[in-house]
Motif scaffolding. Structure first.
Motif, PDB file in Angstrom:
ATOM      1  N   ARG A 237       0.865  -1.192   0.000  1.00 57.96           N
ATOM      2  CA  ARG A 237       0.000   0.000   0.000  1.00 57.96           C
ATOM      3  C   ARG A 237       0.887   1.222   0.000  1.00 57.96           C
ATOM      4  O   ARG A 237       1.921   1.233   0.672  1.00 57.96           O
ATOM      5  CB  ARG A 237      -0.835   0.092   1.289  1.00 57.96           C
ATOM      6  N   ILE A 238       0.479   2.245  -0.737  1.00 59.00           N
ATOM      7  CA  ILE A 238       1.278   3.471  -0.755  1.00 59.00           C
ATOM      8  C   ILE A 238       0.389   4.675  -0.438  1.00 59.00           C
ATOM      9  O   ILE A 238      -0.661   4.854  -1.059  1.00 59.00           O
ATOM     10  CB  ILE A 238       1.985   3.665  -2.116  1.00 59.00           C
ATOM     11  N   PHE A 239       0.805   5.442   0.558  1.00 58.03           N
ATOM     12  CA  PHE A 239       0.126   6.698   0.896  1.00 58.03           C
ATOM     13  C   PHE A 239       1.060   7.858   0.572  1.00 58.03           C
ATOM     14  O   PHE A 239       2.285   7.716   0.646  1.00 58.03           O
ATOM     15  CB  PHE A 239      -0.200   6.760   2.394  1.00 58.03           C
ATOM     16  N   LEU A 264       2.918  15.180   7.896  1.00 56.16           N
ATOM     17  CA  LEU A 264       2.746  13.899   8.605  1.00 56.16           C
ATOM     18  C   LEU A 264       2.966  14.194  10.092  1.00 56.16           C
ATOM     19  O   LEU A 264       4.093  14.383  10.535  1.00 56.16           O
ATOM     20  CB  LEU A 264       3.761  12.874   8.086  1.00 56.16           C
ATOM     21  N   ASN A 265       1.873  14.287  10.836  1.00 52.11           N
ATOM     22  CA  ASN A 265       1.977  14.642  12.257  1.00 52.11           C
ATOM     23  C   ASN A 265       1.617  13.441  13.132  1.00 52.11           C
ATOM     24  O   ASN A 265       1.381  12.337  12.630  1.00 52.11           O
ATOM     25  CB  ASN A 265       1.077  15.840  12.570  1.00 52.11           C
ATOM     26  N   GLU A 266       1.561  13.672  14.416  1.00 53.48           N
ATOM     27  CA  GLU A 266       1.336  12.575  15.369  1.00 53.48           C
ATOM     28  C   GLU A 266      -0.015  11.883  15.144  1.00 53.48           C
ATOM     29  O   GLU A 266      -0.108  10.661  15.174  1.00 53.48           O
ATOM     30  CB  GLU A 266       1.410  13.149  16.793  1.00 53.48           C
ATOM     31  N   GLU A 270      -0.698   7.989  13.901  1.00 53.08           N
ATOM     32  CA  GLU A 270      -1.506   7.018  14.645  1.00 53.08           C
ATOM     33  C   GLU A 270      -2.540   6.353  13.734  1.00 53.08           C
ATOM     34  O   GLU A 270      -2.739   5.139  13.775  1.00 53.08           O
ATOM     35  CB  GLU A 270      -2.196   7.721  15.820  1.00 53.08           C
ATOM     36  N   THR A 271      -3.176   7.167  12.875  1.00 56.11           N
ATOM     37  CA  THR A 271      -4.157   6.641  11.912  1.00 56.11           C
ATOM     38  C   THR A 271      -3.512   5.589  11.013  1.00 56.11           C
ATOM     39  O   THR A 271      -4.073   4.509  10.783  1.00 56.11           O
ATOM     40  CB  THR A 271      -4.695   7.795  11.022  1.00 56.11           C
ATOM     41  N   ILE A 272      -2.317   5.903  10.502  1.00 53.21           N
ATOM     42  CA  ILE A 272      -1.634   4.983   9.575  1.00 53.21           C
ATOM     43  C   ILE A 272      -1.230   3.695  10.297  1.00 53.21           C
ATOM     44  O   ILE A 272      -1.434   2.591   9.784  1.00 53.21           O
ATOM     45  CB  ILE A 272      -0.420   5.688   8.920  1.00 53.21           C
ATOM     46  N   ILE A 273      -0.685   3.838  11.514  1.00 55.19           N
ATOM     47  CA  ILE A 273      -0.271   2.643  12.263  1.00 55.19           C
ATOM     48  C   ILE A 273      -1.480   1.758  12.571  1.00 55.19           C
ATOM     49  O   ILE A 273      -1.430   0.532  12.429  1.00 55.19           O
ATOM     50  CB  ILE A 273       0.469   3.037  13.561  1.00 55.19           C
ATOM     51  N   ARG A 296       9.840  10.470  17.171  1.00 53.13           N
ATOM     52  CA  ARG A 296       9.038  10.990  18.285  1.00 53.13           C
ATOM     53  C   ARG A 296       7.573  10.544  18.154  1.00 53.13           C
ATOM     54  O   ARG A 296       6.966  10.087  19.116  1.00 53.13           O
ATOM     55  CB  ARG A 296       9.129  12.523  18.299  1.00 53.13           C
ATOM     56  N   TYR A 297       7.010  10.668  16.937  1.00 57.79           N
ATOM     57  CA  TYR A 297       5.606  10.279  16.723  1.00 57.79           C
ATOM     58  C   TYR A 297       5.412   8.778  16.950  1.00 57.79           C
ATOM     59  O   TYR A 297       4.394   8.346  17.483  1.00 57.79           O
ATOM     60  CB  TYR A 297       5.138  10.621  15.305  1.00 57.79           C
ATOM     61  N   LEU A 298       6.396   7.992  16.522  1.00 58.71           N
ATOM     62  CA  LEU A 298       6.286   6.530  16.671  1.00 58.71           C
ATOM     63  C   LEU A 298       6.289   6.159  18.146  1.00 58.71           C
ATOM     64  O   LEU A 298       5.532   5.301  18.593  1.00 58.71           O
ATOM     65  CB  LEU A 298       7.448   5.836  15.947  1.00 58.71           C
TER      66      LEU A 298
END
Length: 311
Positions: A237-239, A264-266, A270-273, A296-298
């Motif tokens: 999948r590619i975003f 690409l923020n926090e 979270e949505t992508i993960i 940091r976001y991860l």
């Protein structure tokens, strides 16, 4: 006495030059340019102590060998130059016969350039498959004020360019991770491509991949046809995250459902993960600022450090 001092000058002329900081690409290469210098200096000191210049010849021979080598720079011929966006180019280099670079996945090679008499070195990851025969390809972005960019902008077909390597790399094994989450900013796409291609080429490899490509605008997305092809595979999948686009309306419909505007923020992370099909192992490549933000976001999303690899 005259001959002694003349001899001394000869030896000084042969003494290896200590690298300047601009020559170190900062990518943690083994050997680093400084390691190579130490080795050459020791070789020079041995030769000088024995007053035997033939002891210095070994290093000259190596660079005529048209194979990539981590210790010495080798010249490769540019066979084509393709401009991808206003500041990004794809260069194709010839390899002798049907030889290949034999790079492991995500390994980088180091380029040497001379600008205004100053030697500069930078690391780049070839985007061609590691087993590509007779050529390799590198994606390069030119920056207005970049020293190396000034050198790269002068390149044309037929020029000889010096590289050494390979270094680094991500120790990828098929099916080792349930899902790879690739976070790439701009030319940070480069080390992801050989890994993606090795997964799609291997029918036994059932790793899921979610690639998130961060670009300024739709026009700045590199290698769209290749990415579109890869996205057709059942497990890929590619975003796209486009920081300077404000609306998706002008984009082709095929991009609208998998593109986000802004950064690409926090929250988006979270949505992508949460949309990943399995717990992801994360690969990150971009500017140092991008890499720090992503880490940091991860962390905030509960992804441990040992589940990340930064190129």
């Amino acid at each position: 006495l005259q001959t002694m001092s003349g001899n001394e000058d000869d030896w000084l002329a042969l003494k290896p030059q200590e690298p300047s900081p601009s020559q170190c690409c900062g990518s943690g290469c083994k050997p680093c340019i400084y390691d190579v210098y130490e080795k050459e200096l020791a070789q020079w000191e041995r030769a000088k102590a024995k007053q035997d210049k033939s002891l210095l010849v070994e290093k000259k021979d190596q660079s005529n060998n048209s194979e990539l080598n981590p210790d010495t720079f080798t010249a490769f011929n540019i066979s084509s130059v393709e401009q991808l966006t206003e500041d990004t180019y794809q260069y194709k280099f010839e390899l002798p016969g049907n030889s290949s670079l034999q790079l492991s996945l995500g390994q980088h090679i180091v380029l040497r350039g001379v600008v205004n008499g100053l030697e500069v070195q930078r690391a780049y990851t070839p985007i061609s498959p590691g087993n590509a025969e007779g050529y390799f390809e590198v994606l390069m972005k030119c920056y207005e004020a970049g020293l190396m960019s000034q050198y790269i902008k002068t390149w044309k077909k037929g020029d000889m360019i010096f590289w050494r390597g390979p270094f680094g790399g991500f120790p990828y094994r098929p099916n080792k991770h349930g899902e790879l989450l690739m976070l790439a900013s701009g030319t940070g796409l480069a080390p992801m491509l050989p890994i993606l291609q090795s997964i799609t080429d291997d029918e036994e490899d059932e790793t899921f991949v979610t690639l998130v490509g961060c670009f300024c605008t739709f026009d700045k997305i590199y290698l769209k046809p290749l990415l579109q092809d890869l996205a057709r595979y059942w497990n890929i999948r590619i975003f796209y995250v486009l920081s300077q686009e404000t609306s998706l309306e002008k984009l082709p419909w095929s991009y609208q459902e998998n593109t986000y505007t802004g950064r690409l923020n926090e929250d988006l992370m979270e949505t992508i993960i949460n949309s990943c099909r399995r717990k992801p192992f994360v690969l990150i490549c971009g500017s140092s600022e991008f890499n720090e933000d992503m880490s940091r976001y991860l962390k905030a999303a509960g992804i441990e450090e040992n589940s990340c690899f930064v190129f």
